[in-house]
Scaffold this motif. Structure first.
Motif, mmCIF file in Angstrom:
data_model
loop_
_atom_site.group_PDB
_atom_site.id
_atom_site.type_symbol
_atom_site.label_atom_id
_atom_site.label_comp_id
_atom_site.label_asym_id
_atom_site.label_seq_id
_atom_site.Cartn_x
_atom_site.Cartn_y
_atom_site.Cartn_z
ATOM 1 N N VAL A 63 0.825 -1.207 0.000
ATOM 2 C CA VAL A 63 0.000 0.000 0.000
ATOM 3 C C VAL A 63 0.866 1.266 0.000
ATOM 4 O O VAL A 63 0.487 2.289 -0.567
ATOM 5 C CB VAL A 63 -0.970 -0.014 1.208
ATOM 6 C CG1 VAL A 63 -0.224 -0.025 2.528
ATOM 7 C CG2 VAL A 63 -1.926 1.157 1.146
ATOM 8 N N ARG A 112 1.654 2.547 -3.413
ATOM 9 C CA ARG A 112 0.582 3.026 -4.262
ATOM 10 C C ARG A 112 0.731 4.528 -4.437
ATOM 11 O O ARG A 112 0.835 5.258 -3.457
ATOM 12 C CB ARG A 112 -0.767 2.719 -3.607
ATOM 13 C CG ARG A 112 -1.873 3.073 -4.514
ATOM 14 C CD ARG A 112 -3.182 2.517 -4.087
ATOM 15 N NE ARG A 112 -4.085 2.705 -5.222
ATOM 16 C CZ ARG A 112 -5.380 2.721 -5.149
ATOM 17 N NH1 ARG A 112 -5.966 2.506 -4.007
ATOM 18 N NH2 ARG A 112 -6.107 2.919 -6.204
ATOM 19 N N VAL A 171 -1.272 6.412 -6.937
ATOM 20 C CA VAL A 171 -2.501 7.093 -7.385
ATOM 21 C C VAL A 171 -3.683 6.467 -6.668
ATOM 22 O O VAL A 171 -4.184 5.454 -7.098
ATOM 23 C CB VAL A 171 -2.684 6.982 -8.917
ATOM 24 C CG1 VAL A 171 -3.930 7.753 -9.336
ATOM 25 C CG2 VAL A 171 -1.468 7.495 -9.634
ATOM 26 N N PRO A 172 -4.139 6.991 -5.597
ATOM 27 C CA PRO A 172 -3.574 8.136 -4.869
ATOM 28 C C PRO A 172 -2.491 7.658 -3.908
ATOM 29 O O PRO A 172 -2.425 6.490 -3.587
ATOM 30 C CB PRO A 172 -4.781 8.648 -4.077
ATOM 31 C CG PRO A 172 -5.556 7.408 -3.762
ATOM 32 C CD PRO A 172 -5.361 6.493 -4.934
ATOM 33 N N GLN A 173 -1.697 8.588 -3.466
ATOM 34 C CA GLN A 173 -0.666 8.231 -2.504
ATOM 35 C C GLN A 173 -1.166 8.513 -1.086
ATOM 36 O O GLN A 173 -1.226 9.651 -0.654
ATOM 37 C CB GLN A 173 0.614 9.029 -2.774
ATOM 38 C CG GLN A 173 1.763 8.520 -1.930
ATOM 39 C CD GLN A 173 3.042 9.284 -2.165
ATOM 40 O OE1 GLN A 173 3.104 10.475 -1.916
ATOM 41 N NE2 GLN A 173 4.047 8.592 -2.653
#
Lengths: 660, 290
Positions: free
Chosen positions: B199, B202, B204-206
């Motif tokens: 996670v 990630r 998009v979104p952060q």
């Protein structure tokens, strides 16, 4: 690049009084991506909707934000307007500046500032909206009705009359429910069985209705339009195809003293029995708990006398799967156990009985042939006390709600009693008389004015038995402000109405909500009283709340109308707010599979061209998914996203709020 | 090294018979030295001393003689199951100390390998127990640890922390996490951190900042701990991998204790266990709703 339109609604004074709508529109005009921003008195009105449509067409808008009321209220209105103007309806979002803003704030400046923020959030969301298409799922045009009381029968008959197939599942040996047990019905005093049994026969003989009596729902799979219900068909030990209902078996069964559930324990039945003479189907079942053949292997008399060889002691429960597109739950009610009111002697004193026992005493088909005789010695009671609200409206010891039907049936009981025992005295203790149905108030007045029922406003504190056998009822007359003592030969308790035992389990199987008492929850208390939170599952009768016969029948017809509406199209359109799994990123930990309350997430094998399995991932069934987002929340790697409410959109909203 | 002959025999036999394609175990490290240190709070025996141990990946039966097992074999080999090149060699056998065994049971509950794709060459303490299927491994784990094992020192430190005001506790943790360099060694060492995309990666979104600073560090370490709630078997691999010596076992032990006390969940004992986060029961305690 987004070309968004913002439309701020005054909702008359509802929003405009507290929020400066023109200022909100002006502020929104400066948000990134917004090319058009206006305010108007009533956006939901025809001219309001036309403004939106015109702007979409003229300005080639790629998205619309309507700042107005709750999406529950008017999202459908505005989205269909957008669709008419050629914009994908899911590119229109609502900012709730009424319920979330104007209605809950007083300070105009602060409320206006908040409304600006709410619009800003929805603009950020709308900029990231994607065009979605409704999900289409096929429909199996067969309904299941669970519960064969009057509500279930009515729902089944109405659906069948609409030309669709119905499976009517009843847990007892016969349909008919509680209504079959009643003597007369308020407010017209027509014989309950006389009006019910034609319906029972019609249900049994209707070509579109399949009766499954002595059967229970064991498991539910699937979703609206496509349920697969596993029904447990309990062992009857009598082959209904061979049995003619001649009665030789039950007349010869030596087990003669089993208290009859149908007669509230006042009469007796055999171990092989039909619950009442007009039972549908008129085929007996064997009570495995009471049959000596099944318990000890001795007797077998019924099998010997049966001319058709229909008795089969080797019968076992069977599971049958039924495919249905919609379900009507009509599981009804039972009476609250008045033993918890120890001071009234219910369950302890033979002559303190519940309403159903009185119905059976008054019924021509009952154990006394319709003569009012008290259970202890069979004597005709000369004074009868009726106690209302036994368990109802009592937060301390009973249930907080009003059971609704007791005021009426108690008036009926008092009336019937006075019709049968002319020199008898009927005293009713009540808290309030709630007689709000058509002809109800007149009915209660008739009991008091014409039939001489004595109504005492007040609670009874205690009922006990004197040495001479008479019951002493001690209470208060709160109108006169003094204690009252009444000597009675019999006491009838108007026990509270509660959902049938086991109704919670059924609700869990179907994914239907229920309140703290076990009554099933409707989707909306006012506007969707027949639907449940589970799509395709409808409610009828007293399983939802205490109801009298007219209400139960009306709701049953409503549920049937909903079912027929569902079946009127070959495919269902569902909101496309559904979860999607990114197959490339899924590690198949199966957290989502376990967590999905709708069983919508299943394993999916990703295969190469040769058909060998490359990996297993989670996949969401579009028909089952209700868009609740629970799977999104449990996915550790965030590889599930919810269409229409993507992570990216929510993140953008939070970021916009932080930046502001 | 008394148990090793039959371990070597079993490993050689499994490979020879083609029941497995790979055996993952330990071998003596030619360079000597220590294996990873056992952190406080880990539910396994401390180092018995002696030479260093390294993981061994054995695909030919004749190499099974390289396998060793003793108290110095402290690395959690279950973490290798994350690697695609290892997964491609299933079915495989893995030398399983008690800690590794519990990790394997936990991974089985999360369907990280197909039934029959993995055999354990199981140890209880230093005693070799033979070739075990996952169910037998779980039975062994339940037998070996009838009561939850928690480090008493960790318990005392948790009690001290719990007595502090929340603000002071948050500051204390902030100070600890400020040392984190976001090297993700904890994640690499943890068998439970098997997400194909973490996670934190990630963008998009952060949701979690990847800069090795303040909030991002706090969020990363807390999220990793919460993602292990009800799953962590307290093997200690993360803490021993951490070059900054962050007290990760405090977090892990706290969450494991919560899972056990509130939901009766003890990770790594039941291959059919359902995930703690994400399952519900109508009988769950709902008293926190007001």
């Amino acid at each position: 690049m987004s070309r968004l339109g913002v439309f701020v609604c005054h909702c008359g004074e509802n929003i405009g009084r507290t929020v400066d709508c023109a200022a909100v529109a002006a502020a929104a005009a400066r948000f990134p991506g917004v090319v058009h921003s206006v305010d108007y008195k009533y956006m939901c009105s025809d001219p309001g909707q036309s403004m939106i449509k015109k702007a979409i067409a003229d300005l080639k808008l790629t998205g619309v934000v309507v700042a107005a009321c709750s999406p529950r209220m008017h999202e459908r209105t505005f989205r269909s307007a957008a669709a008419q103007a050629g914009l994908n309806p899911y590119l229109l979002e609502m900012a709730n500046v009424r319920e979330h803003c104007s209605w809950v704030h007083a300070d105009r400046a602060a409320a206006t500032a908040k409304a600006v923020e709410l619009v800003r959030l929805m603009v950020e969301k709308t900029r990231r909206d994607r065009a979605l298409r409704p999900v289409r799922v096929p429909v199996e045009p067969t309904a299941m009705v669970v519960g064969g009381g009057i509500a279930g029968i009515q729902a089944a008959l109405d659906i069948a009359a609409g030309g669709k197939k119905v499976v009517l599942v009843e847990s007892g040996p016969s349909i008919g429910g509680h209504m079959a047990r009643l003597s007369e019905t308020f407010p017209t005093l027509d014989c309950s069985q006389c009006i019910l049994t034609p319906r029972m026969v019609e249900a049994a003989s209707h070509p579109n209705i399949r009766l499954m009596t002595y059967a229970e729902v064991a498991a539910v799979e699937g979703f609206v339009g496509n349920f697969e219900v596993t029904v447990r068909r309990k062992a009857r030990f009598v082959d209904p195809d061979k049995c003619t209902g001649c009665g030789d078996c039950w007349n010869r069964c030596p087990q003669k003293r089993i208290p009859s559930e149908f007669d509230a324990g006042l009469g007796a039945r055999r171990a092989i029995y039909v619950p009442f003479p007009q039972a549908v189907p008129n085929k007996p079942v064997i009570d495995a708990e009471r049959c000596t053949m099944l318990k000890q292997g001795k007797c077998g008399l019924c099998a010997k006398v049966c001319p058709r060889g229909a008795v089969d002691f080797k019968d076992r429960d069977r599971l049958e799967k039924v495919k249905v597109g919609a379900v009507v739950l009509a599981t009804g009610f039972e009476l609250w156990d008045h033993a918890s009111y120890g001071e009234y002697g219910g369950g302890r004193l033979a002559d303190v009985i519940d309403g159903f026992a009185f119905e059976r005493l008054a019924s021509a088909s009952g154990p006394t042939g319709g003569a009012i005789k008290r259970p202890s010695d069979g004597a005709e009671p000369k004074t009868v006390v009726f106690i209302q609200c036994c368990g109802s409206r009592d937060e301390k010891k009973g249930l907080p709600y009003c059971s609704k039907i007791c005021c009426m049936y108690t008036a009926k009981h008092a009336m019937l009693y006075r019709h049968k025992v002319h020199d008898g005295e009927a005293t009713v203790f009540y808290m309030d008389i709630r007689a709000t149905g058509k002809g109800y108030e007149e009915f209660v007045r008739r009991a008091i004015d014409n039939d001489g029922a004595r109504y005492v406003r007040g609670r009874v504190s205690r009922v006990y038995r004197r040495q001479d056998g008479r019951l002493v009822v001690k209470g208060a007359d709160t109108l006169a402000g003094r204690p009252v003592t009444v000597l009675a030969d019999m006491v009838v308790l108007a026990d509270a109405v509660r959902p049938r035992r086991g109704s919670e389990r059924l609700a869990q199987l179907f994914g239907v909500g229920y309140d703290q008492h076990g009554f099933y929850s409707e989707a909306h208390p006012k506007l969707r009283p027949v639907e449940t939170a589970a799509a395709g599952v409808f409610l009828a009768g007293a399983c939802q709340a205490p109801k009298d016969i007219p209400d139960a029948v009306a709701q049953a017809s409503a549920a049937a109308a909903k079912t027929l509406g569902l079946f009127s199209q070959p495919q269902l359109e569902r909101e496309p707010v559904i979860a999607r799994v990114n197959r490339n990123l899924c590690s198949h930990c199966r957290s989502c599979v376990h967590t999905c309350p709708y069983g919508a997430v299943k394993d999916f094998e990703v295969k190469d061209r040769a058909g060998s399995v490359l990996k297993v991932v989670a996949e969401v069934n579009e028909g089952l998914c209700q868009g609740c987002g629970t799977c999104v929340a449990v996915c550790r790697s965030h590889c599930i996203d919810l269409d229409g409410f993507t992570d990216e959109q929510i993140h953008a909203q939070i970021a916009a709020l932080e930046a502001a | 090294m008394s148990p090793t002959p039959s371990l070597r025999e079993d490993a050689a036999r499994l490979l020879r018979e083609g029941r497995v394609k790979l055996v993952i175990g330990y071998r003596a490290h030619a360079g000597g030295g220590q294996g990873p240190a056992v952190p406080e709070g880990a539910c396994r025996a401390p180092l018995a001393g002696g030479g260093g141990r390294r993981p061994a990946f054995i695909e030919e039966a004749h190499r099974a003689g390289e396998l060793v097992f003793d108290g110095a074999c402290s690395q959690n080999l279950a973490a290798y199951l994350k690697k695609p090149e290892v997964r491609a060699r299933m079915p495989l056998a893995i030398v399983a100390s008690e800690a590794v065994g519990r990790s394997l049971v936990s991974l089985a509950a999360e369907s990280q390998f197909a039934q029959g794709a993995l055999l354990a060459l199981a140890f209880r303490g230093e005693r070799y127990e033979g070739v075990k299927e996952v169910e037998e491994l779980a039975a062994l784990a339940r037998e070996a640890a009838p009561e939850p094992r928690r480090d008493p020192d960790i318990g005392r430190r948790l009690a001290e922390l719990a007595a502090w005001p929340a603000q002071r506790r948050a500051e204390w943790w902030s100070a600890r996490f400020s040392r984190c360099t976001r090297c993700y060694a904890c994640r690499a060492a943890c068998p439970g951190c098997y997400c194909q995309r973490c996670v934190t990666e990630r963008n998009v979104p952060q949701w979690v900042s990847t800069a090795a600073l303040g909030h991002g560090n706090y969020a990363w370490n807390m999220i990793r701990a919460f993602h292990q709630a009800g799953r962590c078997t307290l093997c200690g691999a993360c803490a021993s991998a951490c070059p900054q010596g962050l007290p990760l076992m405090l977090l892990n032990t706290f969450l494991a204790a919560q899972a056990a006390e509130q939901f009766d969940v003890e990770a790594g004992l039941d291959p059919a266990a359902k995930p703690l986060i994400g399952t519900w029961d109508p009988e769950d305690d709902n008293s926190f709703f007001t």
